[in-house]
Scaffold this motif. Structure first.
Motif, PDB file in Angstrom:
ATOM      1  N   GLN A   1      -0.210   4.642   2.196  1.00 21.43           N
ATOM      2  CA  GLN A   1       0.768   5.654   1.535  1.00 21.43           C
ATOM      3  C   GLN A   1       0.781   6.829   2.200  1.00 21.43           C
ATOM      4  O   GLN A   1       1.877   7.478   2.450  1.00 21.43           O
TER       5      GLN A   1
ATOM      6  N   THR B 223       2.674  -3.382  -0.966  1.00 21.57           N
ATOM      7  CA  THR B 223       1.860  -3.018   0.180  1.00 21.57           C
ATOM      8  C   THR B 223       1.058  -4.490   0.560  1.00 21.57           C
ATOM      9  O   THR B 223       0.432  -5.220  -0.161  1.00 21.57           O
TER      10      THR B 223
ATOM     11  N   ARG C 255       4.264  -1.505   3.953  1.00 19.77           N
ATOM     12  CA  ARG C 255       4.932  -1.163   2.657  1.00 19.77           C
ATOM     13  C   ARG C 255       6.198  -1.649   2.554  1.00 19.77           C
ATOM     14  O   ARG C 255       7.316  -1.798   3.524  1.00 19.77           O
TER      15      ARG C 255
END
Length: 419
Positions: free
Chosen positions: A165, A124, A52
């Motif tokens: 995430q 991402t 990320r």
């Protein structure tokens, strides 16, 4: 391996891991909570699947129009939206997918695909390694389809984003499902996803003067040849609204004798192939896209004297009746790319010098300049600056485009209805 060797390896790993953790503590202060900022977008990073990146977005007022533009990327690397014939947003509308060479090393020009959140603009990485070609997002699911060699894979983008995430990313192959395998004698090129999302279409070169168009059925896994044509097939795209229909072009990298072609398959498997908008001598057709289930939007280029024998500009053609509708033209070479809102009320058209306009489809005089300066040095299509290739969001609120305003190529969005 002996117990002693295992213990040594475990100890070595523990020391390395401990050193890595300790490296976040400098002069007694713990910087671990800021560990992600080392991924500055001004240097080439590592190719790490699922990694990320912090938001790069920068909002600014257009100096000419006063409209607020959001630059989603601002790095020195080449960041580009996908071609305007294909979807840009995930099916749920929460992410925009783009390509970037931000992890490419010197003399290695590999690009990867990335998802940028429309909420907080974090980025991402969703592909890795030697990437396949012809990435196509799902119409109805948060997935993508891509040929890797002769295997058509479905990539679960939704799960990649959730696992990234949660810092629980797995190997890239974990998120891939093979939908079909094409015979080794066929080399897939271009990719169109059927409206029902149960088949794809692609082309393949047979020899220097012959191409074929194929269908791959997800249920049977079979590859079916639909049509052979005596020219290079390019810009293949399936009708997003009607199953069994696709459009493609006679690719020349310039003007073509007959640019647009339409292929349809009826319920009995019968294939019909026909030219779409039969061209006159001084027509130069380009940048065709779907405009709802029954229309195609395209350009008649006007940047050369010989082309101005006919009326140039943005047109649409009805697939069922062949009825033409003129949507306007602008000066200094004319419009270049085009796209329409899902409801068909508005068109986004750009120019060679990087101006982006909103055009009322029923009244070409109702035209609003949205933003400017995205190809500052260009007066023709033949320059190294970014092609805007604008697309409109599924909700009809945003125009996504490429820009050379800040760097060689960034992606930006602008509201189609500014306040």
């Amino acid at each position: 391996m002996s117990k002693t060797k295992n213990q040594i390896l475990l100890l070595s790993f523990s020391i390395l891991f401990f050193q890595h953790i300790q490296a976040q503590i400098v002069e007694g202060k713990d910087y671990s909570h800021l560990a992600n900022v080392y991924k500055t977008f001004d240097i080439a990073g590592e190719d790490i699947f699922g990694q990320r990146f912090l938001s790069e977005n920068f909002t600014f007022k257009d100096k000419v129009t006063g409209v607020t533009v959001n630059a989603l990327t601002t790095s020195r690397h080449s960041n580009s939206k996908m071609y305007q014939t294909h979807p840009q947003w995930t099916a749920d509308g929460k992410y925009i997918i783009f390509t970037s060479n931000r992890t490419s090393k010197k003399d290695n020009y590999d690009s990867q695909y990335y998802a940028i959140s429309t909420d907080d603009f974090t980025i991402t990485q969703i592909t890795t390694g030697k990437n396949g070609r012809d990435f196509h997002l799902g119409w109805h699911k948060n997935v993508a389809y891509q040929f890797k060699g002769n295997k058509l894979v479905e990539i679960n983008i939704d799960q990649i984003l959730k696992d990234s995430q949660a810092s629980k990313i797995k190997d890239a192959t974990y998120y891939e499902k093979v939908r079909a395998t094409v015979p080794d004698s066929i080399k897939p090129s271009g990719l169109g996803l059927d409206a029902n999302e149960d088949a794809v279409y692609f082309s393949s070169k047979i020899n220097s003067s012959l191409y074929a168009i194929y269908k791959v059925d997800f249920t049977t896994g079979k590859t079916i040849k639909l049509k052979e044509v005596p020219f290079w097939v390019g810009h293949l795209q399936a009708n997003p609204y009607v199953t069994g229909e696709l459009m493609y072009c006679w690719e020349t990298r310039g003007d073509a004798p007959q640019r647009m072609w339409y292929l349809s398959i009826d319920k009995n498997g019968k294939v019909e192939n026909r030219p779409l908008y039969e061209e006159r001598k001084n027509d130069w057709v380009t940048h065709e896209v779907f405009m709802g289930p029954d229309k195609v939007l395209f350009h008649l280029m006007g940047h050369l004297d010989r082309l101005q024998d006919n009326q140039t500009g943005i047109y649409s053609i009805n697939l069922r009746t062949n009825e033409l509708q003129f949507h306007g033209q602008t000066g200094n070479g004319g419009y270049w790319h085009c796209n329409a809102t899902p409801d068909g009320k508005w068109i986004a058209g750009d120019t060679f010098d990087g101006k982006l306009y909103r055009i009322n489809t029923t009244n070409p005089k109702d035209t609003t300049l949205l933003t400017t300066g995205h190809r500052l040095l260009s007066k023709s299509p033949f320059s190294s600056e970014a092609h805007m290739h604008q697309s409109i969001s599924p909700d009809g609120k945003w125009v996504l485009f490429n820009s050379s305003l800040f760097t060689k190529n960034d992606i930006m969005i602008v509201p189609i209805q500014p306040e």
